[in-house]
Design an enzyme around this catalytic site. Sequence first.
Site, PDB file in Angstrom:
ATOM      1  CG  HIS A 106      -3.659  -8.825   4.165  1.00 18.39           C
ATOM      2  ND1 HIS A 106      -2.589  -9.272   3.427  1.00 18.39           N
ATOM      3  CD2 HIS A 106      -3.677  -7.473   4.026  1.00 18.39           C
ATOM      4  CE1 HIS A 106      -1.981  -8.218   2.870  1.00 18.39           C
ATOM      5  NE2 HIS A 106      -2.634  -7.129   3.210  1.00 18.39           N
ATOM      6  CB  SER A 132      -0.919   0.004   1.219  1.00 20.02           C
ATOM      7  OG  SER A 132      -1.864  -1.017   1.093  1.00 20.02           O
ATOM      8  CG  ASP A 164      -3.844   0.124  -2.277  1.00 22.64           C
ATOM      9  OD1 ASP A 164      -4.850  -0.608  -2.447  1.00 22.64           O
ATOM     10  OD2 ASP A 164      -3.289   0.249  -1.173  1.00 22.64           O
TER      11      ASP A 164
HETATM   12 ZN   LIG Z   1      -2.445  -5.122   2.448  1.00 23.56          ZN
END
Ligand SMILES: [Zn+2]
Length: 462
Positions: free
Chosen positions: A276, A85, A314
């Site tokens: 994640h 990020s 992103d």
């Molecule tokens: Zn991440």
Amino acid sequence: MRSPARTAWLAFPFACALLCASAVGAPKNVIIMFADGAAPTQWELARYASRVLRNQPFVVTDRVFRDGVLGLLSTHPAAVFVTDSAAGASAMSTGHKAQNGAISVTPDGARPRTVMEAAKQSGRRVGLVTTAQIWDASPAAFSVHAGSRREAQSIVDQYLALEPEVLLGGGRDFFLPKSAGGRRTDDKDVLAAFSAKGYAVLREPRQLRESRAAKLVGLFSDHALGLEIDRDPAREPTVADMTRAALDALARNAGADADKGFVLFVETENTDDAGHRNDIAALVRALWAFDEAVAAALEFQANNPDTLVIVAADHETGGLSATSARGETGGNTFPVIVGPKEFEKIMRIDASLDAVAAKLGARPSPEQLDALIAKHFPGFTLDADLREALLLQRPLERNFAISPQTVLSRMVSRQTGFYWGTTGHTAEPVAIGALGPDAQLFRGYADNTEFGRRLLQLIDGR
Ligand SMILES: [Zn+2]
């Protein structure tokens, strides 16, 4: 006097962005809505779920992407293919590639101007909103500079110098000295310093709703804010609550610069966190919560047509795919094709995998495990291999080593068809949607540095 085109735009706020652009010229206000870790796969998932589960349009796809200008960005950072990020937001903020971990610092140590520095130079007011720590990689890289995303204290000090008019999110820890429960290595109380500069300092959602201040620091947790699926409304606001409060504050008449507009960055980190953890149930809730924030931005735009709304991200997190696969229970295999039933099934999951993992503790008993599965995963059954992994605290293969979350996630995958390729980020290009004046700058396939250059160009008014 209003031109006919402008009147038409006012009457149909979600109409073609090209019309808006030609009608009202360069934007006074820019709202950048950022879903960390969300690529086209995630948007499509939330759109379909919204249609089949709540018969409701998904604003990101059905208004911003459909009525606005659509672009696609390559996300790779300096040196490698898969970004984090920090490097992703650095490129999108400065127009220059950074290495993973760097906050708007290039590999040769240069510190190119960020979007928020440019916004301040243009006389605009500035706001940062995130469900992460306010000093986390994305809002930091849109604003300030650090060799590493871990330099939280320096990032907070630079915020105090930059003076964004609005800071809303988590991460109170690096605003306070250790004596006041914080994690700073000096004795500085940065919240007191903001207060001395005329900021209202907020800690609770209630204060956020009631505040009429034009400058706000609202930090609702020492750490990151939680996932939407687990959120306690008395303690933490939604990303939409924070967006509305930020827009109210930024639009409030505050001295000579008031008519120069603002640049607001709004981020949900929930989408990255859920990725994640391979947590599909948390992801859908996070995307819907983000969508409410985008709706709030469009509502503001409808009343203030000189506002550009950009939906961006992103990188993708998790390598998510909704598939047709084969499930297996008790030695019998059966086809699993993601459809409305599978979406209904994941929406019955009522807690994040992190929350269930915390309840399981270090050494769950078989009874405790069964009770938690029955309570939080109605309709799911634990296959023998996964059950054994959970009881023996054995992770899945190395790339899915976040245990027990990824073991629980595999149960959900096998019985619904939502599979994950990694617990890390991927190189899938991200979609960009822009609606409002100058939206056409974001058309087409581009590198993430080009996004940054175009954003700086329109903030500079060139
Ligand atoms: Zn991440």
